[in-house]
Scaffold this motif. Structure first.
Motif, PDB file in Angstrom:
ATOM      1  N   ALA A  21      50.057  -1.719 -47.069  1.00  0.00           N
ATOM      2  CA  ALA A  21      50.801  -0.710 -47.725  1.00  0.00           C
ATOM      3  C   ALA A  21      51.416  -1.713 -48.951  1.00  0.00           C
ATOM      4  O   ALA A  21      51.398  -1.176 -50.120  1.00  0.00           O
ATOM      5  CB  ALA A  21      51.445   0.174 -46.972  1.00  0.00           C
ATOM      6  N   CYS A  22      52.009  -2.744 -48.617  1.00  0.00           N
ATOM      7  CA  CYS A  22      52.929  -3.378 -49.444  1.00  0.00           C
ATOM      8  C   CYS A  22      51.768  -4.072 -50.698  1.00  0.00           C
ATOM      9  O   CYS A  22      52.202  -3.593 -51.895  1.00  0.00           O
ATOM     10  CB  CYS A  22      53.790  -4.682 -48.741  1.00  0.00           C
ATOM     11  SG  CYS A  22      54.674  -5.455 -50.176  1.00  0.00           S
ATOM     12  N   ASN A  23      50.853  -4.685 -50.078  1.00  0.00           N
ATOM     13  CA  ASN A  23      49.920  -5.249 -51.357  1.00  0.00           C
ATOM     14  C   ASN A  23      49.031  -4.191 -52.294  1.00  0.00           C
ATOM     15  O   ASN A  23      48.913  -4.418 -53.247  1.00  0.00           O
ATOM     16  CB  ASN A  23      48.734  -6.076 -50.695  1.00  0.00           C
ATOM     17  CG  ASN A  23      49.351  -7.269 -49.870  1.00  0.00           C
ATOM     18  OD1 ASN A  23      50.393  -7.757 -50.040  1.00  0.00           O
ATOM     19  ND2 ASN A  23      48.510  -7.604 -48.976  1.00  0.00           N
ATOM     20  N   ALA A  24      49.265  -3.000 -51.561  1.00  0.00           N
ATOM     21  CA  ALA A  24      48.427  -2.055 -52.414  1.00  0.00           C
ATOM     22  C   ALA A  24      49.676  -1.220 -53.289  1.00  0.00           C
ATOM     23  O   ALA A  24      48.897  -0.627 -54.366  1.00  0.00           O
ATOM     24  CB  ALA A  24      47.793  -0.868 -51.653  1.00  0.00           C
ATOM     25  N   LEU A  25      50.845  -1.066 -53.074  1.00  0.00           N
ATOM     26  CA  LEU A  25      51.779  -0.104 -53.591  1.00  0.00           C
ATOM     27  C   LEU A  25      52.642  -0.951 -54.381  1.00  0.00           C
ATOM     28  O   LEU A  25      53.149  -0.251 -55.550  1.00  0.00           O
ATOM     29  CB  LEU A  25      52.227   0.919 -52.589  1.00  0.00           C
ATOM     30  CG  LEU A  25      51.164   1.571 -52.084  1.00  0.00           C
ATOM     31  CD1 LEU A  25      51.921   2.328 -50.678  1.00  0.00           C
ATOM     32  CD2 LEU A  25      50.438   2.369 -52.704  1.00  0.00           C
ATOM     33  N   HIS A  26      53.008  -1.920 -54.227  1.00  0.00           N
ATOM     34  CA  HIS A  26      54.133  -2.742 -54.818  1.00  0.00           C
ATOM     35  C   HIS A  26      54.016  -3.941 -55.589  1.00  0.00           C
ATOM     36  O   HIS A  26      52.973  -4.308 -55.611  1.00  0.00           O
ATOM     37  CB  HIS A  26      55.136  -3.113 -53.653  1.00  0.00           C
ATOM     38  CG  HIS A  26      55.849  -2.211 -52.681  1.00  0.00           C
ATOM     39  ND1 HIS A  26      56.038  -2.394 -51.307  1.00  0.00           N
ATOM     40  CD2 HIS A  26      55.873  -0.780 -53.013  1.00  0.00           C
ATOM     41  CE1 HIS A  26      56.596  -1.271 -50.891  1.00  0.00           C
ATOM     42  NE2 HIS A  26      56.706  -0.375 -51.855  1.00  0.00           N
ATOM     43  N   SER A  27      54.743  -4.152 -56.627  1.00  0.00           N
ATOM     44  CA  SER A  27      54.791  -5.071 -57.625  1.00  0.00           C
ATOM     45  C   SER A  27      54.804  -6.506 -57.244  1.00  0.00           C
ATOM     46  O   SER A  27      55.069  -6.658 -55.971  1.00  0.00           O
ATOM     47  CB  SER A  27      55.873  -4.718 -58.701  1.00  0.00           C
ATOM     48  OG  SER A  27      57.123  -5.229 -58.012  1.00  0.00           O
ATOM     49  N   LEU A  28      54.008  -7.398 -57.830  1.00  0.00           N
ATOM     50  CA  LEU A  28      54.240  -8.794 -57.407  1.00  0.00           C
ATOM     51  C   LEU A  28      55.404  -9.175 -57.157  1.00  0.00           C
ATOM     52  O   LEU A  28      55.672 -10.087 -56.232  1.00  0.00           O
ATOM     53  CB  LEU A  28      53.160  -9.507 -58.292  1.00  0.00           C
ATOM     54  CG  LEU A  28      53.076 -11.040 -57.963  1.00  0.00           C
ATOM     55  CD1 LEU A  28      52.630 -11.340 -56.589  1.00  0.00           C
ATOM     56  CD2 LEU A  28      52.557 -11.761 -59.107  1.00  0.00           C
ATOM     57  N   GLU A  29      56.506  -9.083 -58.258  1.00  0.00           N
ATOM     58  CA  GLU A  29      57.841  -9.339 -58.053  1.00  0.00           C
ATOM     59  C   GLU A  29      58.495  -8.982 -56.699  1.00  0.00           C
ATOM     60  O   GLU A  29      59.085  -9.636 -55.797  1.00  0.00           O
ATOM     61  CB  GLU A  29      58.765  -9.005 -59.298  1.00  0.00           C
ATOM     62  CG  GLU A  29      60.130  -9.525 -59.171  1.00  0.00           C
ATOM     63  CD  GLU A  29      60.831  -9.173 -60.200  1.00  0.00           C
ATOM     64  OE1 GLU A  29      61.972  -8.205 -60.212  1.00  0.00           O
ATOM     65  OE2 GLU A  29      60.684  -9.754 -61.339  1.00  0.00           O
TER      66      GLU A  29
END
Length: 260
Positions: free
Chosen positions: A154-162
């Motif tokens: 979920a993190c890789n799909a929804l959150h910014s790289l920073e």
């Protein structure tokens, strides 16, 4: 497949010392630890060492100690790779719950070198057969590891790289117990599945805000509280689940960055 570089340490007298620095093993009662003690071997893991590749039979299980950290890495046909989960002194890599033939799905690769304890997976299975407590502990650890993997998707799909980068730095600091993380930006880029130039841009922004500093081969966390504020909720979500599922696996304090 890369040949393993792991070498036994100078003496297995160090097994007892390393037992207390792996939080999972340290949580065991003496009667359960005694089932594993005779079969544990102290080894040194080297940066970049591959413990197993996809399809390998996982015949050995590793317990990282001290600041040692390894990653489960998914490698695509194109050769690009990204991290699925990290494991340090809180856990283990290898045959955690399954029995019999255990083909690996991912590569297990050492990111931060250091000591570890190693056991033949068949010996671990025998110990779990003899102890319901051991079976329960490793089943709950597998649940916590799965939660980390699910949250990463979920993190890789929804959150910014920073935000993802901040999460990864916090997760790593939790494991190495130091503000100084011996890792290159190239390695960080591989773990995040992006180009090095992209990570460099994010690192510069974090440095400009006084959250980190870096030199070749090392990233230093200067302000953990503000780094937590810049990270997504994934770091705290995974940590809270781990603490609920494995309350007896006690955390250790995080060391602050040196002045200067």
């Amino acid at each position: 497949m890369k040949q393993p570089l792991t070498r036994p340490t100078e003496s297995n007298a160090s097994v007892g010392h390393h037992l207390v620095s792996n939080r999972l093993l340290a949580s065991l009662q003496p009667r359960d630890r005694a089932l594993l003690d005779p079969h544990l071997e102290a080894v040194t893991l080297y940066q970049g060492e591959v413990l197993f590749e996809p399809g390998d039979d996982v015949t050995r299980t590793y317990f990282p100690c001290a600041s040692t950290m390894a990653s489960f890495v998914v490698v695509m046909q194109s050769g690009r790779a990204a991290e699925a989960a990290t494991v340090g002194r809180e856990g283990a890599l290898g045959g955690i719950v399954s029995s019999g033939y255990k083909p690996a799905f991912t590569r297990a690769e050492v990111q931060i070198p250091g000591p570890a304890l190693r056991i033949e997976t068949s010996r671990l299975e025998d110990a779990k057969e003899r102890s319901a407590t051991l079976r329960d502990l490793f089943s709950r650890y597998a649940d916590a590891l799965l939660a980390q993997i699910i949250q990463s998707v979920a993190c890789n799909a929804l959150h910014s790289l920073e935000a993802r980068c901040c999460r990864w730095l916090l997760t790593t600091q939790d494991r190495v117990n130091s503000a100084e993380i011996p890792l290159t930006q190239e390695a960080l880029a591989e773990m995040l599945g992006v180009q090095r130039t992209t990570v460099t841009s994010v690192a510069r922004a974090l440095r400009a805000r006084g959250l980190i500093r870096y030199a070749r081969g090392q990233i230093v966390i200067l302000d953990r509280a503000r780094l937590e504020g810049a990270a997504c909720e994934c770091h705290s979500a995974v940590k809270q689940h781990f603490d609920r599922v494995l309350p007896e696996v006690k955390p250790q304090s995080i060391l602050l960055a040196p002045d200067g």
